[in-house]
Write a protein that holds these residues in place. Structure first.
Motif, PDB file in Angstrom:
ATOM      1  N   GLU A   1       0.840  -1.208   0.000  1.00 52.33           N
ATOM      2  CA  GLU A   1       0.000   0.000   0.000  1.00 52.33           C
ATOM      3  C   GLU A   1       0.873   1.256   0.000  1.00 52.33           C
ATOM      4  O   GLU A   1       0.627   2.224  -0.732  1.00 52.33           O
ATOM      5  CB  GLU A   1      -0.904  -0.011   1.228  1.00 52.33           C
TER       6      GLU A   1
ATOM      7  N   ARG B   1       0.738   4.010  -2.909  1.00 54.63           N
ATOM      8  CA  ARG B   1      -0.027   5.217  -2.598  1.00 54.63           C
ATOM      9  C   ARG B   1       0.716   6.223  -1.721  1.00 54.63           C
ATOM     10  O   ARG B   1       0.276   7.356  -1.565  1.00 54.63           O
ATOM     11  CB  ARG B   1      -1.326   4.832  -1.891  1.00 54.63           C
TER      12      ARG B   1
ATOM     13  N   ARG C   1       2.504  11.639  -1.944  1.00 55.88           N
ATOM     14  CA  ARG C   1       1.377  10.769  -2.287  1.00 55.88           C
ATOM     15  C   ARG C   1       1.238  10.568  -3.792  1.00 55.88           C
ATOM     16  O   ARG C   1       0.169  10.226  -4.282  1.00 55.88           O
ATOM     17  CB  ARG C   1       0.085  11.341  -1.696  1.00 55.88           C
TER      18      ARG C   1
ATOM     19  N   THR D   1       1.334   8.690  -7.164  1.00 58.42           N
ATOM     20  CA  THR D   1       1.065   7.295  -7.511  1.00 58.42           C
ATOM     21  C   THR D   1       1.586   7.007  -8.919  1.00 58.42           C
ATOM     22  O   THR D   1       1.685   7.916  -9.740  1.00 58.42           O
ATOM     23  CB  THR D   1      -0.439   6.978  -7.461  1.00 58.42           C
TER      24      THR D   1
ATOM     25  N   GLY E   1      -5.241   5.796  -7.733  1.00 55.89           N
ATOM     26  CA  GLY E   1      -4.742   6.069  -6.392  1.00 55.89           C
ATOM     27  C   GLY E   1      -5.605   5.539  -5.271  1.00 55.89           C
ATOM     28  O   GLY E   1      -5.404   5.888  -4.110  1.00 55.89           O
ATOM     29  N   TRP E   2      -6.599   4.691  -5.579  1.00 59.49           N
ATOM     30  CA  TRP E   2      -7.455   4.158  -4.516  1.00 59.49           C
ATOM     31  C   TRP E   2      -6.715   3.038  -3.772  1.00 59.49           C
ATOM     32  O   TRP E   2      -5.679   2.542  -4.242  1.00 59.49           O
ATOM     33  CB  TRP E   2      -8.784   3.676  -5.101  1.00 59.49           C
TER      34      TRP E   2
ATOM     35  N   ASP F   1     -11.023   7.375   0.471  1.00 61.82           N
ATOM     36  CA  ASP F   1      -9.821   7.114  -0.318  1.00 61.82           C
ATOM     37  C   ASP F   1     -10.132   6.628  -1.732  1.00 61.82           C
ATOM     38  O   ASP F   1      -9.233   6.589  -2.571  1.00 61.82           O
ATOM     39  CB  ASP F   1      -8.939   6.078   0.381  1.00 61.82           C
TER      40      ASP F   1
ATOM     41  N   ALA G   1      -6.819  13.484  -6.429  1.00 60.74           N
ATOM     42  CA  ALA G   1      -5.413  13.539  -6.026  1.00 60.74           C
ATOM     43  C   ALA G   1      -5.114  14.880  -5.366  1.00 60.74           C
ATOM     44  O   ALA G   1      -5.436  15.942  -5.895  1.00 60.74           O
ATOM     45  CB  ALA G   1      -4.520  13.346  -7.248  1.00 60.74           C
TER      46      ALA G   1
END
Length: 559
Positions: free
Chosen positions: A51, A55, A110, A112, A118-119, A145, A150
């Protein structure tokens, strides 16, 4: 995109470098992987690492569905987390204190990877168990989320403006205190402290000034306490306010557009997994204020709150189907084809659990599933459902304080011990023992599946000799030539199973070729009488006449 391997260092329970292979043994093909181990062995740390790599953040749900931020850094190392993930496209994704190297995509903040969304990567047990504890007014926060743009930080405009208002009020309150302190600031020659940790000297200098009456000194002490309180509150709200001033919020229209078509799939999945025929549809309703409700629609048209009509096990299963289907919908326009289920099936009752996994495996055909579990019986069931020959099974073992877990390839399936003996070049005696146990296990399962009649032995000890005799008439009528030949050889050599378990001349004189043939014949029986994909036994042959194996599951023959 799928993940071939993860390398982790200094993240949660993992200190030194841990390489987690998510590809088939002997190749680089990314495959569905079961990660098995005791509680605390590090299974969730591996999922957290994945994760984090994708992310740049990890969050879990606690009581009431509220998000809980967890400390990612390993508490025993003075190092930031480092994670690299190799993909099946050859790209290497890296996050943390990583040196720049050729071919490595170092992700910051953050950010991605392009093309995979990006979930969240993982569906966690806390997500499923806490799903229905969230009030409808805050339901949208559960999907925070999944739909937040973004760089966004707020689920709706109301909470965004509230964050700004609270900060502005805190600033005014702090300035008011400073104004009242003005008459006592003559001895202070520096800047007014901006952090609570810097107020000790400020307080000492002001309190030691001369000429203060007792009443003034008491007022000053109260003002300094109030100064520290308002400063702390202002600073605690500053981050949220800064994000709020330029943040985007969730597009409620997009949420509704995604969830409305999702309802049909969720209803169908839930019916298949539970067998409940009264369910017609599931309704998701999102209001302009951000309130989100979920209702079940019965075949008679009645609307029901799931919490009023479903058991806890069914509620957990419904939550799992909702979140799983959401992953599929969001992935349609991306390259992502991997998902992690972190101990999630343990929250569903055993009978439902097997049907749910079978259905999810079908829904996610072509995806890489990464599933953590801690129950040995569930591991065997899950491996059989997913197809033991198509997956990889890893065991994590806790090796002690401050050390990274050990990772081992776990063998599953009825022929696992035979494979281990051959791989390790074990003695003929050990190979025959493993093969004999596999043969007895097959006969035991066949005696139930084919519903053969057998005389009940003392103390219900059904041994190979008892089981073999009642299955022989059926075995001998097989039209499958390799199976028939293997059966005839085993009929003459099955006594080796018992001989190899004791010290005797026969066991001591076993040759490699005898043991290998015995093992090969047992393997032939297993492979002929079970499906290579799901492990289910073939249909019960007709009482009379020649028969050929027919798989009940309908899966295609082995290629």
């Amino acid at each position: 995109m799928k993940i071939q391997e993860i390398r982790i260092r200094s993240l949660r329970g993992i200190s030194e470098i841990l390489s987690v292979p998510l590809h088939a043994k002997g190749s680089k093909l990314a495959v569905t992987t079961l990660i098995f181990g005791d509680n605390g062995a590090g299974k969730s740390s591996v999922i957290d690492a994945l994760e984090f790599a994708i992310r740049g953040q990890v969050s879990r749900r606690g009581i009431g569905g509220r998000k809980q931020r967890k400390e990612l850094r390993n508490l025993f190392l003075d190092l930031p987390p480092i994670v690299t993930a190799k993909t099946d496209s050859g790209e290497c994704l890296a996050r943390g204190a990583v040196k720049s190297t050729k071919g490595t995509n170092i992700l910051k903040g953050r950010e991605t990877p392009k093309g995979i969304g990006g979930w969240p990567v993982a569906v966690r047990r806390q997500d499923v168990e806490g799903f229905w504890r969230v009030d409808d007014d805050r339901r949208l926060e559960f999907f925070y989320d999944y739909f937040l743009p973004a760089g966004g930080s707020f689920a709706d405009e109301q909470r965004r403006t509230e964050a700004i208002r609270l900060y502005d009020e805190a600033v005014l309150a702090h300035h008011s205190v400073i104004d009242r302190l003005e008459v006592y600031l003559d001895p202070w020659r520096g800047e007014i402290p901006e952090h609570v940790g810097a107020t000790s000297t400020f307080k000492r200098v002001l309190m030691q000034q001369d000429g203060l009456r007792r009443r003034d000194r008491r007022e000053l002490e109260e003002l300094i306490d109030e100064f520290e309180f308002t400063l702390s509150r202002r600073n605690s709200l500053a981050g949220a306010a800064k994000s709020a001033r330029n943040a985007q919020v969730i597009d409620l229209e997009r949420v509704a557009n995604v969830l409305e078509p999702l309802a049909v799939a969720v209803a169908e999945d839930f019916r298949i997994a539970t067998g409940l025929t009264w369910l017609s549809n599931v309704n998701f309703h999102v209001t302009g204020s951000g309130r989100m409700s979920i209702h079940l629609i019965t075949t008679t048209g009645k609307r029901c709150d799931p919490r009023d009509v479903l058991s806890e096990a069914y509620l957990d299963l419904l939550a799992l189907m909702i979140v799983a289907d959401l992953h599929l919908v969001l992935a349609k326009d991306t390259e992502r084809r991997f998902i992690a289920f972190d101990d999630v099936f343990q929250s569903v009752d055993a009978p439902l659990r097997q049907r749910a996994l079978q259905h999810i495996a079908t829904k996610f055909d072509g995806w890489q599933l990464i599933i953590t579990l801690h129950d040995g019986l569930w591991l065997k069931s899950a491996a059989k459902i997913l197809g033991e020959s198509n997956i990889r099974v890893l065991r994590l073992r806790n090796v002690g304080h401050q050390a990274s877990p050990a990772i081992l390839d776990e063998r599953t399936g009825p022929l696992a011990d035979i494979d281990a003996c051959i791989e390790d070049s074990a003695s003929p005696i050990l190979l025959v023992q493993a093969s004999g146990r596999a043969l007895e296990s097959l006969c035991h399962e066949l005696s139930f599946t084919w519903k053969v009649q057998i005389q009940r032995p003392p103390r219900d000890e059904y041994k190979l000799a008892n089981l073999w005799e009642v299955l022989k008439p059926t075995f001998s009528r097989s039209a499958d030539a390799p199976f028939l030949q293997a059966y005839l050889r085993l009929d003459s050599a099955k006594f080796l199973r018992n001989e190899a378990a004791h010290s005797n001349e026969t066991a001591d004189s076993l040759t490699d070729s005898e043991a290998s043939q015995f093992a090969a014949d047992v393997r032939t029986l297993w492979n002929t009488l079970t499906c290579p994909r799901c492990g289910r036994l073939v249909k019960n042959p007709e009482i009379n006449g020649i028969w050929t194996p027919v798989r009940r599951c309908g899966h295609a023959d082995r290629q």
